[in-house]
Design a protein around this motif. Structure first.
Motif, PDB file in Angstrom:
ATOM      1  N   PHE A  85       0.834  -1.197   0.000  1.00  0.00           N
ATOM      2  CA  PHE A  85       0.000   0.000   0.000  1.00  0.00           C
ATOM      3  C   PHE A  85       0.873   1.252   0.000  1.00  0.00           C
ATOM      4  CE2 PHE A  85      -2.595   3.407   1.456  1.00  0.00           C
ATOM      5  CZ  PHE A  85      -3.804   3.160   0.837  1.00  0.00           C
ATOM      6  N   LEU A  86       1.899   1.269   0.827  1.00  0.00           N
ATOM      7  CA  LEU A  86       2.799   2.427   0.882  1.00  0.00           C
ATOM      8  C   LEU A  86       3.466   2.668  -0.468  1.00  0.00           C
ATOM      9  CD1 LEU A  86       4.415   1.882   4.372  1.00  0.00           C
ATOM     10  CD2 LEU A  86       2.914   3.764   3.707  1.00  0.00           C
ATOM     11  N   LYS A  87       3.853   1.597  -1.171  1.00  0.00           N
ATOM     12  CA  LYS A  87       4.517   1.753  -2.469  1.00  0.00           C
ATOM     13  C   LYS A  87       3.578   2.299  -3.532  1.00  0.00           C
ATOM     14  CE  LYS A  87       7.871  -1.881  -1.675  1.00  0.00           C
ATOM     15  NZ  LYS A  87       8.194  -3.286  -1.936  1.00  0.00           N
ATOM     16  N   VAL A  88       2.342   1.816  -3.557  1.00  0.00           N
ATOM     17  CA  VAL A  88       1.431   2.250  -4.618  1.00  0.00           C
ATOM     18  C   VAL A  88       0.736   3.559  -4.307  1.00  0.00           C
ATOM     19  CG1 VAL A  88       1.085  -0.088  -5.501  1.00  0.00           C
ATOM     20  CG2 VAL A  88      -0.530   0.844  -3.828  1.00  0.00           C
ATOM     21  N   SER A  89       0.741   3.967  -3.036  1.00  0.00           N
ATOM     22  CA  SER A  89       0.037   5.202  -2.690  1.00  0.00           C
ATOM     23  C   SER A  89       0.980   6.371  -2.424  1.00  0.00           C
ATOM     24  CB  SER A  89      -0.859   4.989  -1.466  1.00  0.00           C
ATOM     25  OG  SER A  89      -0.058   4.745  -0.322  1.00  0.00           O
ATOM     26  N   LEU A  90       2.246   6.115  -2.244  1.00  0.00           N
ATOM     27  CA  LEU A  90       3.248   7.156  -1.965  1.00  0.00           C
ATOM     28  C   LEU A  90       2.909   7.972  -0.726  1.00  0.00           C
ATOM     29  CD1 LEU A  90       3.965   8.396  -5.604  1.00  0.00           C
ATOM     30  CD2 LEU A  90       5.258   6.740  -4.264  1.00  0.00           C
ATOM     31  N   VAL A  91       2.378   7.296   0.281  1.00  0.00           N
ATOM     32  CA  VAL A  91       2.040   7.939   1.542  1.00  0.00           C
ATOM     33  C   VAL A  91       3.077   7.492   2.571  1.00  0.00           C
ATOM     34  CG1 VAL A  91       0.266   8.113   3.351  1.00  0.00           C
ATOM     35  CG2 VAL A  91      -0.402   7.934   0.961  1.00  0.00           C
ATOM     36  N   THR A  92       3.404   8.362   3.516  1.00  0.00           N
ATOM     37  CA  THR A  92       4.382   7.993   4.531  1.00  0.00           C
ATOM     38  C   THR A  92       3.781   7.006   5.536  1.00  0.00           C
ATOM     39  OG1 THR A  92       3.777   9.781   6.041  1.00  0.00           O
ATOM     40  CG2 THR A  92       5.463  10.270   4.385  1.00  0.00           C
ATOM     41  N   THR A  93       4.641   6.231   6.165  1.00  0.00           N
ATOM     42  CA  THR A  93       4.201   5.219   7.126  1.00  0.00           C
ATOM     43  C   THR A  93       3.370   5.843   8.242  1.00  0.00           C
ATOM     44  OG1 THR A  93       6.209   3.973   6.663  1.00  0.00           O
ATOM     45  CG2 THR A  93       4.996   3.365   8.644  1.00  0.00           C
ATOM     46  N   GLY A  94       3.840   6.939   8.811  1.00  0.00           N
ATOM     47  CA  GLY A  94       3.103   7.594   9.895  1.00  0.00           C
ATOM     48  C   GLY A  94       1.739   8.083   9.453  1.00  0.00           C
ATOM     49  N   ALA A  95       1.685   8.673   8.271  1.00  0.00           N
ATOM     50  CA  ALA A  95       0.413   9.200   7.759  1.00  0.00           C
ATOM     51  C   ALA A  95      -0.574   8.077   7.508  1.00  0.00           C
ATOM     52  CB  ALA A  95       0.640  10.001   6.484  1.00  0.00           C
ATOM     53  N   ILE A  96      -0.111   6.976   6.942  1.00  0.00           N
ATOM     54  CA  ILE A  96      -1.033   5.891   6.621  1.00  0.00           C
ATOM     55  C   ILE A  96      -1.520   5.210   7.896  1.00  0.00           C
ATOM     56  CG2 ILE A  96       0.642   4.025   6.252  1.00  0.00           C
ATOM     57  CD1 ILE A  96      -2.552   4.679   4.259  1.00  0.00           C
ATOM     58  N   THR A  97      -0.669   5.083   8.898  1.00  0.00           N
ATOM     59  CA  THR A  97      -1.083   4.459  10.160  1.00  0.00           C
ATOM     60  C   THR A  97      -2.208   5.247  10.799  1.00  0.00           C
ATOM     61  OG1 THR A  97       1.119   3.540  10.513  1.00  0.00           O
ATOM     62  CG2 THR A  97      -0.292   3.747  12.451  1.00  0.00           C
ATOM     63  N   LEU A  98      -2.049   6.555  10.888  1.00  0.00           N
ATOM     64  CA  LEU A  98      -3.097   7.394  11.485  1.00  0.00           C
ATOM     65  C   LEU A  98      -4.371   7.372  10.654  1.00  0.00           C
ATOM     66  CD1 LEU A  98      -0.942  10.465  12.579  1.00  0.00           C
ATOM     67  CD2 LEU A  98      -1.965   8.719  14.051  1.00  0.00           C
ATOM     68  N   ARG A  99      -4.219   7.434   9.346  1.00  0.00           N
ATOM     69  CA  ARG A  99      -5.376   7.435   8.456  1.00  0.00           C
ATOM     70  C   ARG A  99      -6.144   6.113   8.575  1.00  0.00           C
ATOM     71  NH1 ARG A  99      -3.484   9.197   2.928  1.00  0.00           N
ATOM     72  NH2 ARG A  99      -3.231  11.119   4.087  1.00  0.00           N
ATOM     73  N   VAL A 100      -5.418   5.013   8.553  1.00  0.00           N
ATOM     74  CA  VAL A 100      -6.069   3.704   8.657  1.00  0.00           C
ATOM     75  C   VAL A 100      -6.736   3.556  10.025  1.00  0.00           C
ATOM     76  CG1 VAL A 100      -5.652   1.204   8.737  1.00  0.00           C
ATOM     77  CG2 VAL A 100      -4.667   2.581   6.889  1.00  0.00           C
ATOM     78  N   ASP A 101      -6.106   4.056  11.078  1.00  0.00           N
ATOM     79  CA  ASP A 101      -6.735   4.001  12.410  1.00  0.00           C
ATOM     80  C   ASP A 101      -8.075   4.739  12.402  1.00  0.00           C
ATOM     81  OD1 ASP A 101      -4.655   2.533  13.482  1.00  0.00           O
ATOM     82  OD2 ASP A 101      -3.709   4.259  14.487  1.00  0.00           O
ATOM     83  N   ARG A 102      -8.100   5.944  11.825  1.00  0.00           N
ATOM     84  CA  ARG A 102      -9.356   6.713  11.765  1.00  0.00           C
ATOM     85  C   ARG A 102     -10.402   5.990  10.922  1.00  0.00           C
ATOM     86  NH1 ARG A 102      -5.952  11.218  10.714  1.00  0.00           N
ATOM     87  NH2 ARG A 102      -6.648  11.148   8.558  1.00  0.00           N
TER      88      ARG A 102
END
Length: 179
Positions: A85-102
């Motif tokens: 997901f990080l590779k195909v979305s170009l989102v940082t690990t921290g940003a994706i963790t918070l986003r997925v939590d929400r």
């Protein structure tokens, strides 16, 4: 007023005024890049607001819509490992963790252990997440078409090709990761 991508606008826009002022104040400088970069930045801000407003009507933020879209595009079972997901979305690990939590708290996605690699976690659309993306996507696409309504199909294709070339020049090419 109709805009033609490779012709001249019949009416000046706000960037034309900026260009005129700089040419008057600093005739020694080539200010022509402002004509492209300034317009892209202005239209980006305008479109960003329009897209945020539409998504907010559905209780979504643009980043959440991106997650839903990325998972939906991946095909059934609409899940990706966090690394992919990080590779195909170009989102940082921290940003994706918070986003997925929400999004998990909203019931849109869930995290599941990868059965092939217990150390790996997959992000998966829930039935609600699938329903939301399938309901919102057509409206989102209609909104994007509305944002481009002043361009005919030929000009849209040319504009897309020009922007694609710019993105490629910055190394923005498809990821080799397979969703």
């Amino acid at each position: 007023m109709s805009a033609h991508l490779f012709g001249r606008f019949e009416m000046a826009d706000a960037v034309d005024a900026v260009l005129e002022q700089w040419r008057r104040e600093r005739p020694d400088l080539d200010v022509s890049p402002i004509g492209v970069v300034g317009r892209l930045m202005r239209i980006s801000r305008m479109w960003d607001m329009e897209i945020k407003d539409l998504l907010a009507k559905h209780g979504l933020e643009p980043g959440e819509f991106d997650v839903l879209s990325t998972l939906r595009r991946s095909g059934e079972p609409y899940e990706l490992t966090a690394g992919t997901f990080l590779k195909v979305s170009l989102v940082t690990t921290g940003a994706i963790t918070l986003r997925v939590d929400r999004m998990r708290d909203k019931g849109l996605v869930t995290r599941v252990r990868d059965t092939a690699d217990r150390r790996s976690v997959k992000i998966r659309l829930t039935p609600l997440g699938l329903e939301v993306i399938d309901r919102v996507l057509p409206e989102h696409l209609a909104n994007q078409a509305r944002l481009l309504r002043s361009l005919n199909a030929k000009d849209r294709d040319r504009f897309a090709a020009i922007m694609s070339g710019l993105l490629e020049s910055y190394g923005d090419t498809p990821s080799t990761a397979t969703p």
